[in-house]
Structure formats: structure tokens, C-alpha cells
Design an enzyme around this catalytic site. Structure first.
Site, PDB file in Angstrom:
ATOM      1  N   GLU A   1     -13.633 -11.913  -6.105  1.00 33.76           N
ATOM      2  CA  GLU A   1     -12.364 -11.346  -6.420  1.00 33.76           C
ATOM      3  C   GLU A   1     -11.357 -11.997  -5.601  1.00 33.76           C
ATOM      4  OE1 GLU A   1     -15.548  -9.393  -6.752  1.00 33.76           O
ATOM      5  OE2 GLU A   1     -14.514  -8.299  -5.133  1.00 33.76           O
TER       6      GLU A   1
ATOM      7  N   CYS B   1     -10.912  -1.882  14.776  1.00 36.42           N
ATOM      8  CA  CYS B   1     -11.134  -3.236  14.741  1.00 36.42           C
ATOM      9  C   CYS B   1     -11.249  -3.783  16.169  1.00 36.42           C
ATOM     10  CB  CYS B   1     -10.002  -4.139  14.224  1.00 36.42           C
ATOM     11  SG  CYS B   1      -9.726  -3.564  12.317  1.00 36.42           S
TER      12      CYS B   1
ATOM     13  N   GLU C   1       2.070   1.689  -3.266  1.00 36.82           N
ATOM     14  CA  GLU C   1       1.275   2.337  -4.270  1.00 36.82           C
ATOM     15  C   GLU C   1       1.012   3.841  -3.948  1.00 36.82           C
ATOM     16  OE1 GLU C   1      -2.510   0.560  -3.876  1.00 36.82           O
ATOM     17  OE2 GLU C   1      -3.652   1.836  -5.206  1.00 36.82           O
TER      18      GLU C   1
ATOM     19  N   GLU D   1       0.804  -1.198  -0.099  1.00 37.40           N
ATOM     20  CA  GLU D   1      -0.188   0.013  -0.064  1.00 37.40           C
ATOM     21  C   GLU D   1       1.034   1.447  -0.059  1.00 37.40           C
ATOM     22  OE1 GLU D   1      -3.879   0.032   2.049  1.00 37.40           O
ATOM     23  OE2 GLU D   1      -2.927   1.262   3.447  1.00 37.40           O
TER      24      GLU D   1
ATOM     25  N   LYS E   1     -15.475  -9.357   7.322  1.00 35.24           N
ATOM     26  CA  LYS E   1     -14.454 -10.397   7.022  1.00 35.24           C
ATOM     27  C   LYS E   1     -15.146 -11.359   6.221  1.00 35.24           C
ATOM     28  CE  LYS E   1     -10.717  -7.725   7.701  1.00 35.24           C
ATOM     29  NZ  LYS E   1     -10.059  -7.290   6.624  1.00 35.24           N
TER      30      LYS E   1
ATOM     31  N   GLU F   1     -16.161 -10.432   3.106  1.00 36.14           N
ATOM     32  CA  GLU F   1     -14.943 -10.190   2.015  1.00 36.14           C
ATOM     33  C   GLU F   1     -14.564 -11.394   1.479  1.00 36.14           C
ATOM     34  OE1 GLU F   1     -11.156  -7.431   3.158  1.00 36.14           O
ATOM     35  OE2 GLU F   1     -11.025  -9.378   3.934  1.00 36.14           O
TER      36      GLU F   1
ATOM     37  N   CYS G   1      -8.267  -1.972   3.958  1.00 39.23           N
ATOM     38  CA  CYS G   1      -8.016  -3.197   4.701  1.00 39.23           C
ATOM     39  C   CYS G   1      -9.442  -3.429   5.349  1.00 39.23           C
ATOM     40  CB  CYS G   1      -6.959  -3.057   5.761  1.00 39.23           C
ATOM     41  SG  CYS G   1      -6.174  -1.392   6.236  1.00 39.23           S
TER      42      CYS G   1
ATOM     43  N   SER H   1      -7.151   2.250  -2.271  1.00 36.50           N
ATOM     44  CA  SER H   1      -5.982   1.390  -2.633  1.00 36.50           C
ATOM     45  C   SER H   1      -6.467  -0.052  -3.437  1.00 36.50           C
ATOM     46  CB  SER H   1      -5.267   1.002  -1.669  1.00 36.50           C
ATOM     47  OG  SER H   1      -4.167  -0.119  -1.607  1.00 36.50           O
TER      48      SER H   1
END
Lengths: 607, 147, 663
Positions: free
Chosen positions: A387, A522, A303, A300, A379, A382, A320, A340
């Protein structure tokens, strides 16, 4: 942005007055919420609808108290403290009224405690015990609803709902997502996504904050413990785990009692005890999501520095947090380009486990089951995204929340608090302090800044701490100067703050924006252990965050790019940050989808 | 006090918007609810919460063949409830809803005035008396064939 | 502005209109008049007048409240007094024109009385000076015709009509008399003189003072002093401030507000404008039910007209005071009559009440200080300000001032909309104004306040109509529904009816209201059915003792809902049950223990039989019986087999000879 956050106690008046509670004299701030005052003073007053930090709504009618001179019983949650008030919290009249209201709630609640996920941890069940309810007054259920198990993240059983509105209020007043609301009215009232559509297809971000505040088993994480058992019991499966940063400073709350440790201390790092517990269950290897947090920082930051140099698609949004990513896709589809392209640490580790690690140990990736232990319900969603997989298989097979981990261990009869700590497995188990603080709001930004500083200037920052991005406000900003170049950072915790940042266009003033969907990050994630019912919200999360910063403090290596395991994986497998292998394995793309269109387009029942 | 201060009204009220939609369509189509929600600056969930609260708003388009099941006393006693249950499961909808193909909608009525033929129901314009739950699929098939 | 000043009313300028230049026909065309066929009557009048070529004016006016005599037509011929006729229908409308317009003979059988020219509501003293005594009314020979009214020596005054003579009309003073769409007629009747006095002679504080002195209390039900409410809103910090008119009249059987809105809409606008001036508001809402399309239409036109004439909008009557009103159409929810729910609905949210405090006076619509009153409250304001609070305070009782409008209905001879001074006894309302019980049956109870109110038995008939006496008796003033019941009414059935209503209308937010009312309804279902009905699903009570115990449970649950609910809807929802249980406990006991309904209403508790003396053997009952319980032979006597009978009461309904008995 100085909005009253969930963590403020709502008491603004400083003028102290005298009240009398059950004959006992008490000083309290004038105008303060009576229920909060009573609870803080140690008087037990029940409520299923009150949420510390938000105004009382008087819906459940359980916090009724008697106030001298007021003919009717009053709900403490909607009463402001006045000088000279004389309050009775436990008179026969009060207890009788509460018992009656409780009977009405129980009458319309299924008799499923034996099989309910919340058994033993249910506020309604606890009240029934507290008020000595040994028999149901009303046998027949008045409401009949089907459960909604459509979403991989959340499970919803409307029949267990007591209509306290906590979930709706967290979703609207705290998160400002407004994915659910009360629908219909009277006895047909229900909490639901629009058009009473399946949860999975709705505008929900799956942040799971609703599951933290739900007093009963109505809204819970989608329980996947059975799938873990199934994998462990299958001799063909090679079951490995990864553990997120925030989990290790939380699980002590579940197991501390058995070790005689007070819940009030700064939590210790429980990660190695969790590793021991998982190994005892039959996991073949346990890795650290903190390792892939370091990896995330490498990718990251790389990037970011590239985009920053070119002035391209700035600011960069961290990616994230899956609930935040979903939030951008649904509600700000035009801003998706700012995200990102990095997968989350969970996704990166999953990808490495099914490629690099599989090769290393010589096991067919199809046989590997990756189980993540996360503080998060999103999560789960996710991990189910197409993907985040390869060859038609997900990189992460099963996601367990902290709460499910507690349940899994209990099912196995294991108290990890009593086990000898065991280290993470190598090589995807070593992490730095930068990876640890990923679990607290501001931690990703701080970890990134540490490495960005190095990437830009060639030097490590000193001191390593970026205090400006730490804290509990829902927006914190800082401008960091690296070699004469100013990097403007914003850190947002909670989706309400994120919405305001995007809606106002203020985000354009920054180069780097970190967002965690859950207030506080979190550590207070939607999959975390629920705090004590009557505790001021947010305090437990601050303690957990302190635990993470303590881990960082103690780590020898506190910079992601200095993690030798990271260096090794780049040398052996990935090449360098941003390489094509890294892109293939560690980066992803997004699916902007306007929430209004999504919801309107779902198949209409009436065709 | 020199001027009329209009209410804080940057956005129109969702109720007013939905009333216009209902006026135009006779019910609230989903896309329209979503459109109104966006115009009012609220989420679709909130808009649906409002729409489903008030009696005035109809949430589904009436079917081509509205089915009305009598819940009057006589029908009740003669097993009208059984008819309703069977219709529910056959059609997969609740009273007040319409099937996805738009063919049938289901509602209950206090009395059809056909007590001598109880339990009774009306499909479209046809009255059916002394119906047993078993006959329901056959009756529905008739209308499905007709389309 | 010039136009405004031209018609600007002053106290001296009111001139009762005593004469008209051409024939006027004023047809009662409120919702009730329309339902009775007002439009058809108007068509006949138009056609007939066209044939005659007589230039005449036909106007639609509001409702006089004399439902029994709808359609009412006032005929006002040049040089003649204005006469009220009713009931007028398509047939006798022609005769009315023929006899009165063509030949100058008053058709006595249709005449209700002389309607006074425009005048102020009478003072109490004036009420005494009657042109004819009640005795004369009631004893004079009745002329043939449907309306039972005498014509003695000279023409009677409408206000001496037995239904009218005990009334005192302040709120309803214009209803049925003026064209509700004509601002001019409202002005002629002294309209806007109150606002004028407020704006030119009184400070906002002085207006509040007048209202406080008047002793006016909120007419929506709870009776909070209006002056105090206004003072709180005036003192409240925050701007802008709002006024709201609660016109969400949702009680089944109540139509007071509707009649006022339809018959005298400017009165409401004036009352609200005065209130806005007093509290310092510059914007107002009228929240009116969608079910009242005519009221909405009339209000819309009235608001437009008031704006055109500078009575709404910027610089009202040329002063620096500005105020405007917007209509909000309700979307169907009874709970929106509760003020905090109404505010939520105005804001475009679910109409769910919130706890008070903060009261709307501090934090109302859009979080701003808001004054909410209902239609009838605002309707009193123009006269209070015009004639002074003292005048108003001279009417009524010590703690309840002024008048109250009631929708009188049920088993009473003359139902309708009435207005009486506070303190009038219920007996007078039922037996004098309402003409007693229909069909000479026995009075049983009067239900006041609809789903929030209670039933008063015969022993309490002398209870005066005032807030406190009614509450003490277990009823409430409510918004004004008054349903008279006779011995064919089952009190348990009545309670169940209202509970079914509140069950449907509960907002669902708080536990006792959402869950409790549904449970309470189920308990009433249980005692109005035979033991074990519905497969015993609702409860296990089978024995007489167990069923008697249900009454205790009903009472306890009712009290719980009353004492623990969040808002007024829940707190008052058990009233219909608790009050009937208080005064008619025996009837409940008979239902529960003996499984019998003395009034013959609860069909599951009745036993059906055929009186052979009356049976004509037509077989109608046997044909309609869904369970085949009726046997017999055509032309001979039929009989019911009680073991097969499912008690659907269908035979009772189809029998043309009254031969089926249910006890």
C-alpha cells in the site's frame, strides 16, 4: 492502569537492611533483587538472562554468587536480599563456576565473531573476555539450525541464541504479543514463532523490542547497510534520506565519546551532524521526518475533527506506529476501522519525495532511492507494504535503524560527532516543535491537540504544553476542553497496555487514542541503540525524550499548522488537508487479518 | 471452608485441549492448535511451545509411506548416517516430520533387526538393505509414482 | 447423606472379613498381572465356572508385588482360609479348579501361602510371631513345581514367604488383597478411619502435629519432612489453597506409585483429603502419567465413588469441610516430577521448573499456596492419623521413620514390589527379600534412585536404607527404584544409559543441564568407543594419556552440572556418573586407557573371536556379518578377521552354540 511497567525498579520494600558484599558493608532494601542491588552498588555480576524490571528466572546460571551459610552457589537474580547476608561475588569458586557455564555456552555458539553484526557489542563476547576465555573447551556444536531471514524487519540466527529467554519475555511479559515462545526441549530447545514457521508469516508485529534485549547476534534488525552502499555507488541513483525525530537524540550515545560529552546529560540535537555525515557519504539531499510529522498532524487532525464532529468511528487511533497498526490488524481486526487512514510520517515523506520533490528537481522517481533513518524495525516492514508505494515501487526504498546508521558511519570511517553541522534540505526539511515530540510517547497526541485546538476554536492553545499526556505510565488519559467541547484522550505506550485497552473495551471511552508500540515511544524503539547492559531499563529513553522536549522548547514554531513549509506544500501541491490529492498520496488502508487464522493457514509442512 | 472452591478456571488448560485433539486425530493439525490456543486464551506460539514440549504430542501427520532409518550399531558403522542425510535433503524434512505432499515421513529407529543388510531402512512395509545414498532418489521415485 | 452416615466408618466397626458366602477368585490384575496374562486366566476361570454352574465371584485386584509369581490368584472358598496361588496360567488354572474347588486338595506346587483375612498392618512385635521359621521354609523339601516353595506340616502363611517375611507393609497393605474399585472393601480394611479421626477428633493443627510426630519424610526423593511442609502451607497467606498428588512417576524401572494407584486408589484420596483438611485447601489435583491408563481408570472410578458417598465434595462426612479432586493427565515429560515443573504443567504450560523460593507452600499452582506430596507419602497418611504419629515413629531409624517401598529389579532372583522398614540393609533386601543374584553370578552393584541416583558397590551392601546414609554413600533414596547388577553389567554403560535419558528429558531452560548433560554424554560415548571413532568428531583424545584425562573432565563437568543447575533434575543428573566413577574408577580407566570393557558390554571395545571347540560350522555368523569379517567353510570352523570386524556384536547374538567370544 497502574501495572508495574518496565520502568519501575521492582523494589517495593522500604525496610533497609545490612548486607556484606565481598567484605564490604552495604545497606539495601529487604527483599530487593540481589542482582540489581549488587549492580547498583558497583559490583560486576554477569547475567545473560536477567532483564532489569522483570523477575529473575535463573536460566543462564552466570550470576552465581556465594552466600555464607548456603552450601550451594545461588543465582543472584533469583535471590531476595535478607538482613545479614554475606555475599561473595568474585571468589575463586564463583569465577570457576561461571567460567564452566560460560564454556558450555561458548561450546554451542558458532565461531563467527569476526563476521557477526554484534561483534564488539555482544554480551557473550564481552564475558568471554572478562573471564579470560582464550580457548574453547568444547569444539563441536551440539545444535544445528538454519537462520531465518524471511522478514524484512528482523533477522534470526538460532545457532547464536543462548536461550536466555529475554526476547520471549519481552514479547510476552512486556509487550504481551506472545508471537514467539520456547519450543521443543532439552538440547533441541529453540526460540521460535509457532510451528517453527518463517518469522515473516507469523503473528509478529516487528516492534523489535526483542532485538534490543538479545545479548548476542541471534536476534537483530535485518541489516540493510549493504543496500545503502549499493545505491550510493550506483551513479544512476539519486539517493536521499529522511531522519526520524527520535534518532537525533540517540545517536549522541554512539558518538558522544569521541567528543568528550557525558552520556548522562540531556542529549543534544544531533540531526544536523547526521545530515553532515550522510552528505559526506554521498547522499544528495537529507530531509526531516519531523516535517512529515507536521504534515501527519495536518491530515490526521483534519480527519479527527471531521470524525469527531460526525461522531464517526470514534475513537480515532493514531496510525504512525507500524507495529501498532500491525498489532490491530492481527489481534483486533474488528477495530481496524478506528485507525486513522493517514500514512505514517515516514510514508508521507516517501510519497512526497517520489512525486512532489521528484517533479521539483526534475528527476524520474524511478531513479530516486529514499533511505529512512528510523528508531524502529517495524518501519522496515512498513516500507515493504504494497500500500505504501506507487507504480509498483515503494515510496521508501531502504530503512536503516539507528544501529545500522552507527554501523554505516563506522564502515565509512566517519564520526558525525566531529563534523560541522549541516542543515536539512529544503523544502521538506523544515519542522516545528510539534513534529519533534512525535518521537516520545504522548507526543503525537500533544501535537495533534495543539492543532485540533486551533482547528476547532480558531485560536492557538496557551500554554502550548499538554503536560497530562506526557510521562512514563503505560496509560495516560486527559480530557481537554476546547471551546466548551470535551475531547477525551488516551495515550498508551507499549503493546501490553494497548491490548488491555482494547480487550477491556475501555478504548470506547475516548475520542482520540495514541498508541506507540514500544514502551516509552520511539525513543526506546526496537531499532534504537542498545542501552548499557546493566543500566536500569527506561532511564536512557527518558533522557532521549527529554532531549526531544528540549528541541520543541527551543523551536520558534511549535505548531504544525504554522509550519511555513507545510503551508507551502499544501499551496503548491496538495491543496488542503483531506483533499483528493492528499488522500491519494498521504492516506492508506489496512489489511485486517486474524492472527490465529493467519498462523493456522500457513502451509502445513505435512500437507 | 463451606464450599469447594474450584481452581481459577475461566479458560480451559491448553494441555487438556490438545490431548483431546491428539485423541481425535492422532496428531495435532495446525488449525486445531490455533483453535485450542484461542479457546485457552493464549497465542498460537504459546500453544505450540507447550505442544512441542511434551512427548505425548505428535506435531505432524505420519506420511503415507513412513520411512524408518536404522541407527543401530551395525547400520551406523556401515554409513546409516549417510542415508539419513540424503533422505533429509531429498525430502526436505527432519526426522519426526512429514513431507508437504503427505507422502513420506521420516524417523530413526534404534535397530530394525536387519543388521546383516546394513545399512537398512524401511519404506512403508518394504525393507531395503545395503542401501547407498545414491540409490535414495530412485527408491523415493518408486513411491512417488505410486502416489 | 443418610447413605454416608450408614457406612461411615468408626474404629470399632472394622471387622476383618473372615468368611465368604460363595467362592471368590481374586486375580492380580495390575499392569504387571495383565501383562502376565491375567485376562486370559480370568477367561479360563469364567468358562470353567460356567461349565460347573458354580456361583462364584471373580474380582480383579491390584498387585501383590511378587512379579515372579504373576499371575497370582487368590482362591477363597466358604469355610476355608483365603489361599494365594501363583504363577497361574491358562493351563494350570484348570487344574487349580479341579484339584481345589472340586476335590478340596490344595495344589501344593502352586500354593504361595495363606493370605490373612483383613487385618491391620502388624506391629513390630507381631512381626516376630511367625507360624513357621525361615529355616523351615528354606530347608523343607521342595515339592515338584515351578515355585520352589515347600509345604510343611500345615499351610504356610503368605507373609512368611521368603520374599514377604522381611517386609512390613503399610503403604502396600491393601494392594492385591482388595478390589481396588470397591469403596466398601477399603472401608472394611479400616479405610477412611483416618479421615474420620481427623475431622471429628482433631483440629487441622493437631493433624499436622500427628504428621510431624510421625517423622514422615517426603517419599518422592528428597525427604523433606512432611509435617513441616504442611505447616508451611497452612501458615501461608492466600486462598484458595491446593493440594497436589505427584503421580508422575517417570524413573525408568520404577513402578511403586503405579501399583499403589492401581491397587489401593482410595488410600490416596483419603491421604489427600486429610492433607487438604490440615492445610485448609478445598481443591486438589492428582497429576498422573498418561502412560498409566489403568491407574487413571481406577482413580477416576474411586473419585466418583468417593463423591457418591460424601467422601469428596461438599460437606464431607456431614461436616463443614469441603474438598474435591480433579485428575490431570500428564503429557509425557520426566521433568514434571519436579514440583515447580509439575505446577507449570497443571497450569497448562511448558513443564519448566522455576527457582525456589518461593516454595509451592507459599506460591504454588495458580500462584496460590499449594501442598505437593507424592503418591507414597499420601499413602502413609491414613494410617498415621488413624494409629497416631507415635506408632509410625516407632518404625524405622532415628531420622527416617516408617517404611519405604522399592521396585526391586535387575539381576535379582525375585524381583517385585517390596516394602521394608527404614533401616533395613541393602544386603537384606537383595539377598533375603530378593533371594540373591540370579543364576548365582556375582553381585556387583545396586542402582538406587534411577537417573537421579547412584550405584552402590558390594562394600556398601550393609548401608541401611535411610535418607542420610544413602546420600552419604553417594546414592539417594529416590522414589524407590532399586536395580541389582551383576558382573555382566558395565558401570560405564549404565551411567551412559541414564545420561541418555536425562539428556532427552532436560527441559532445556538452564545452561548446565541443557548443554552440560549433552556434553557429559558425549564424553562417555568417547570412552566407550575406540580412539578416533566417528572420525574423532567428538574430541581429539587419542593417546592413552589424553583418554585418561577425559575422566578428570567427566568428573569436573559432572560437578559443574551438579553445582550450577537450576532444578533437581539437572543437579542430580550427573549422579549416575559421579557415583560409578567413585566406586568403579578402575572400570572407567580400563575403558578409557585400555579401550576395553571388562563386562563385555561396550561392543566397540570388544574383540571378537570364535572358539573352535564350540563352533559347529553352521555359517550363521558368517551369513549375518555385515562386514564380511567371518570366513570359513560350511561344516568346518569359522574364524573372524579382527581387522575387518566392525564390532557390531551381531555374530555373538546369532550364534546358537556360544562359540563367539567377546573380550
Amino acid at each position: 492502569m497502574s501495572e508495574t511497567s518496565l520502568h519501575a525498579n521492582g523494589v517495593t520494600s522500604v525496610s533497609m537492611v545490612t548486607i556484606k558484599v565481598n567484605g564490604q558493608v552495604l545497606r539495601a532494601p529487604e527483599g530487593a533483587n540481589l542482582l540489581t542491588v549488587l549492580r547498583q552498588a558497583g559490583f560486576s555480576v554477569p547475567s545473560l538472562c536477567y532483564l532489569e524490571g522483570l523477575p529473575g528466572i535463573g536460566a543462564c546460571r552466570l550470576c552465581l554468587v556465594e552466600i555464607a551459610g548456603v552450601p550451594k552457589l545461588q543465582t543472584a537474580c533469583t535471590t531476595a536480599v535478607r538482613d545479614g547476608m554475606e555475599i561473595y561475588t568474585n571468589s575463586a569458586r564463583v569465577r570457576e563456576a561461571r567460567r564452566e557455564v560460560l564454556q558450555l555456552l561458548l561450546g554451542d555458539h558458532p565461531n563467527e565473531c569476526l563476521f557477526c553484526q554484534r561483534s564488539g557489542d555482544c554480551e557473550l563476547q564481552a564475558l568471554a573476555a572478562e573471564y579470560g576465555v582464550r580457548q574453547k573447551q568444547y569444539e563441536e556444536m551440539l545444535r544445528h539450525f538454519e537462520p531465518d531471514l524471511s522478514s524484512p524487519a528482523l533477522a534470526y540466527d538460532p545457532e547464536k541464541c543462548v536461550l536466555c529467554q529475554r526476547c520471549v519475555r519481552v514479547c510476552s511479559e512486556v509487550q504481551e504479543v506472545n508471537a514467539i515462545s520456547l519450543v521443543r526441549r532439552g538440547i533441541k530447545t529453540k526460540v521460535s514463532p509457532p510451528f517453527e514457521m518463517p518469522w515473516a508469516e507469523s503473528g509478529c508485529t516487528f516492534c523489535g523490542q526483542c532485538t534490543v534485549v538479545c545479548p548476542t547476534g541471534a536476534l537483530t534488525e535485518h541489516d540493510d547497510t549493504a543496500r545503502v552502499w549499493q545505491a550510493l555507488n550506483d551513479p544512476d541513483r539519486y539517493v536521499v534520506a529522511q531522519i526520524a525525530p527520535a534518532v537525533r537524540v540517540t545517536m549522541g550515545e554512539a558518538w558522544a565519546d569521541s567528543r568528550g560529552v557525558s552520556r548522562d546529560e540531556i542529549p543534544e540535537d544531533f540531526s544536523e551532524r547526521i545530515v553532515a555525515g550522510l552528505k559526506a557519504l554521498g547522499f544528495r539531499a537529507v530531509f526531516d521526518t519531523q516535517f512529515s510529522a507536521d504534515l501527519t498532524i495536518m491530515e490526521e487532525t483534519h480527519e479527527f475533527v471531521e470524525r469527531f464532529k460526525r461522531g464517526e468511528r470514534l475513537p480515532i487511533f493514531t496510525s504512525c506506529c507500524p507495529a501498532w497498526v500491525r498489532f490491530v490488524e492481527l489481534y483486533f481486526p474488528e477495530q481496524v476501522e478506528h485507525l486513522s487512514s493517514c500514512k505514517s510520517p515516514q510514508g508521507m515523506l516517501g510519497a512526497l519525495l517520489k512525486t512532489y520533490y521528484a517533479q521539483k528537481i526534475g528527476v524520474d522517481p524511478a531513479r530516486i532511492t529514499v533511505v529512512s533513518i528510523m528508531p524502529c524495525t517495524a518501519k522496515k516492514f512498513e516500507a515493504s507494504r504494497p500500500e505504501l508505494g506507487r507504480d509498483g515501487r515503494p515510496d521508501v526504498d531502504i530503512v536503516l535503524t539507528s544501529r545500522e546508521l552507527e554501523r554505516l558511519m563506522a564502515q565509512a570511517g566517519i564520526d558525525p560527532g566531529k563534523l560541522e553541522p549541516q542543515p536539512f534540505d529544503s523544502p521538506l526539511g523544515e519542522s516545528t516543535g510539534a513534529g519533534a515530540i512525535f518521537g516520545a510517547s504522548g507526543g503525537v497526541a500533544e501535537a495533534a491537540l495543539r492543532t485540533a485546538y486551533y482547528l476547532v476554536s480558531g485560536k492557538d492553545p496557551a500554554p502550548l504544553e499538554f503536560e497530562a499526556v506526557r510521562g512514563w505510565d503505560n496509560l495516560r488519559t486527559a480530557t481537554i476542553t476546547i471551546d466548551g467541547t470535551a475531547v477525551r484522550c488516551a495515550v498508551v505506550s507499549g503493546l501490553a497496555g494497548a491490548r488491555r485497552l482494547l480487550e477491556s473495551g475501555e478504548y470506547k471511552q475516548y475520542d482520540f487514542v495514541e498508541v506507540m508500540a514500544c514502551p516509552g515511544g520511539c525513543v526506546d524503539g526496537g531499532g534504537q541503540l542498545r542501552p548499557e547492559v546493566k543500566a536500569a531499563r527506561g532511564l536512557h529513553a527518558q533522557k532521549r525524550a527529554a532531549g526531544l522536549y528540549a528541541i520543541d522548547q527551543k523551536k520558534e514554531i511549535r505548531l504544525s499548522h504554522r509550519n511555513p513549509a507545510i503551508q507551502k506544500v499544501y499551496a503548491e501541491f496538495l491543496g488542503e488537508p483531506g483533499s483528493s490529492t492528499a488522500h491519494h498520496l498521504l492516506h492508506t488502508h489496512y489489511q485486517p487479518q486474524d492472527a490465529y487464522e493467519l498462523v493456522a493457514a500457513t502451509r502445513e509442512k505435512e500437507g | 471452608m463451606a464450599t469447594v472452591v474450584s481452581p481459577v478456571k475461566t479458560r480451559p488448560s491448553i494441555i487438556v485441549l490438545l490431548q483431546e485433539v491428539q485423541e481425535r486425530y492422532g496428531y495435532l493439525p495446525r488449525e486445531e492448535v490455533a483453535r485450542c490456543a484461542r479457546a485457552a486464551g493464549i497465542s498460537v506460539a504459546q500453544a505450540y511451545g507447550v505442544a512441542s514440549f511434551y512427548n505425548f504430542f505428535k506435531l505432524s501427520k505420519p506420511g503415507k509411506y513412513p520411512i524408518r532409518v536404522c541407527t543401530g550399531t551395525a547400520c551406523h558403522v556401515q554409513g546409516g548416517q549417510g542415508l539419513l542425510e540424503r533422505l533429509r535433503s531429498e525430502l526436505g524434512i527432519e526426522p519426526g516430520e512429514t513431507t508437504p505432499d503427505g507422502l513420506f515421513s521420516l524417523e530413526t529407529v534404534a535397530c530394525l533387526g536387519a543388521c546383516s543388510m546394513s545399512p537398512a531402512m524401511v519404506v512403508g512395509d518394504d525393507v531395503y538393505g545395503r542401501v547407498t545414498p545414491r540409490e535414495i532418489p530412485r527408491i523415493l521415485a518408486r513411491y512417488r509414482r505410486r502416489g | 447423606m443418610a447413605q454416608v452416615l450408614q457406612i461411615r466408618p468408626t474404629a470399632q466397626q472394622h471387622r476383618p472379613r473372615k468368611v465368604v458366602a460363595q467362592p471368590h477368585f481374586l486375580v492380580g490384575a495390575g499392569t504387571c498381572g495383565l501383562a502376565a496374562g491375567a485376562e486370559k486366566v480370568i477367561q479360563v476361570l469364567e468358562a470353567e465356572l460356567a461349565i460347573r454352574g458354580t456361583p462364584a465371584v471373580i474380582k480383579r485386584v491390584g498387585c501383590m508385588g511378587m512379579c515372579k509369581w504373576e499371575v497370582m490368584v487368590d482362591v477363597w472358598l466358604p469355610g476355608r482360609p483365603r489361599l494365594s496361588f501363583g504363577p497361574v496360567n491358562e493351563k494350570n488354572a484348570k487344574r487349580l479348579l479341579h484339584e481345589y474347588l472340586d476335590n478340596g486338595v490344595v495344589p501344593g506346587d502352586m500354593l504361595l501361602g495363606v493370605t490373612p483375612g483383613y487385618e491391620e498392618p502388624p506391629s513390630l512385635e507381631e512381626m516376630e510371631g511367625r507360624s513357621i521359621t525361615e529355616e523351615e521354609w528354606l530347608t523343607a523339601p521342595i515339592q515338584p513345581g515351578p515355585n520352589e516353595l515347600p509345604v510343611v506340616g500345615r499351610l504356610p502363611l503368605l507373609k512368611d514367604h521368603p520374599m514377604m517375611r522381611h517386609q512390613l507393609r503399610i503403604v502396600l497393605q491393601n494392594c492385591g488383597l482388595i478390589d481396588p474399585e470397591s469403596l466398601e472393601e477399603y472401608l472394611e480394611r479400616g479405610g477412611y478411619a483416618g479421615l474420620q479421626r481427623a475431622l471429628f477428633e482433631l483440629s487441622p493443627e493437631q493433624v499436622i502435629e500427628e504428621v510431624t510426630i510421625s517423622g514422615l519424610r517426603g517419599r518422592g526423593g528428597a525427604g523433606f519432612p512432611t509435617g513441616k511442609k504442611w505447616a508451611l502451607a497452612r501458615q501461608a497467606k492466600g486462598s484458595p489453597k491446593y493440594v497436589i498428588c505427584n503421580a508422575d512417576e517417570g524413573d525408568p524401572g520404577a513402578f511403586m506409585d503405579r501399583s499403589v494407584l492401581e491397587g489401593d486408589p482410595f488410600r490416596i484420596l483419603e491421604g489427600m483429603t486429610i492433607s487438604a483438611y490440615a492445610i485448609g485447601a478445598s481443591f486438589g489435583f492428582i497429576y498422573v502419567r498418561a502412560e498409566y491408563p489403568l491407574a487413571v481408570e481406577r482413580l477416576r472410578k474411586a473419585i466418583e465413588s468417593a463423591r457418591e458417598h460424601g467422601l469428596l465434595g461438599e460437606n464431607i462426612l456431614g461436616t463443614s469441610f469441603s474438598f474435591d479432586i480433579e485428575l490431570k493427565i500428564g503429557a509425557g515429560a520426566f521433568v514434571c516430577g519436579e514440583e515447580t515443573a509439575l505446577i507449570a504443567s497443571v497450569e497448562g504450560k511448558r513443564g519448566m521448573p522455576r527457582p525456589r523460593p518461593p516454595y509451592p507452600a507459599e506460591r504454588g499452582v495458580f500462584g496460590c499456596p499449594t501442598n505437593i506430596n507424592n503418591v507414597e507419602t499420601y499413602a502413609n497418611i491414613p494410617d498415621i492419623v488413624k494409629r497416631g504419629g507415635k506408632w509410625f515413629a516407632s518404625i524405622g531409624t532415628e531420622k527416617s521413620k516408617g517404611t519405604k517401598v522399592f521396585a526391586l529389579s535387575g539381576k535379582v532372583r525375585w524381583s517385585g514390589l517390596i516394602e521394608v522398614p527404614m533401616g533395613t540393609s541393602i544386603r537384606d533386601i537383595v539377598f533375603k527379600i530378593g533371594g540373591g543374584i540370579e543364576g548365582d553370578r556375582k553381585f556387583k552393584a545396586v542402582q538406587m534412585g534411577g537417573p537421579s541416583g547412584g550405584c552402590l558397590p558390594e562394600a556398601l551392601l550393609d548401608t541401611p536404607v535411610d535418607y542420610d546414609s544413602l546420600v552419604a554413600a553417594g546414592a539417594i533414596m529416590g522414589s524407590g527404584g532399586m536395580v541389582v547388577m551383576d558382573d555382566t553389567t558395565c558401570m560405564v554403560d549404565v551411567a551412559r544409559f541414564f545420561l541418555n535419558f536425562t539428556r532427552e528429558e532436560s527441559c532445556g531452560q538452564c545452561t548446565p543441564c541443557r548443554e552440560g548433560i549433552a556434553r557429559l554424554y558425549n564424553l562417555l560415548e568417547e570412552i566407550t568407543h575406540r580412539p578416533g571413532w566417528n572420525g574423532g568428531r567428538l574430541g581429539a583424545a587419542k593417546t592413552a594419556e589424553e583418554r585418561a584425562a577425559l575422566l578428570e573432565e567427566i568428573e569436573r563437568l559432572g560437578r559443574t552440572i551438579r553445582d550450577t543447575s537450576l532444578c533437581g533434575l539437572g543437579q542430580t543428573a550427573p549422579s549416575p556418573v559421579l557415583s560409578t566413577l567413585r566406586y568403579f574408577r578402575d572400570e572407567y580407566m580400563t575403558h578409557a586407557v585400555e579401550a576395553r570393557c571388562p563386562a563385555g558390554r561396550c561392543s566397540d571395545l570388544l574383540t571378537y573371536s570364535i572358539d573352535e571347540a564350540l563352533c559347529q560350522g553352521c555359517a550363521q555368523c558368517a551369513r549375518s556379518c555385515p562386514s564380511g569379517a567371518i570366513g570359513g567353510e560350511k561344516g568346518k570352523k569359522y574364524h573372524i578377521n579382527p581387522d575387518v570386524c566392525i564390532r557390531c556384536a551381531l555374530c555373538l547374538r546369532v550364534c546358537n552354540f556360544g562359540a563367539v567370544k567377546a573380550v
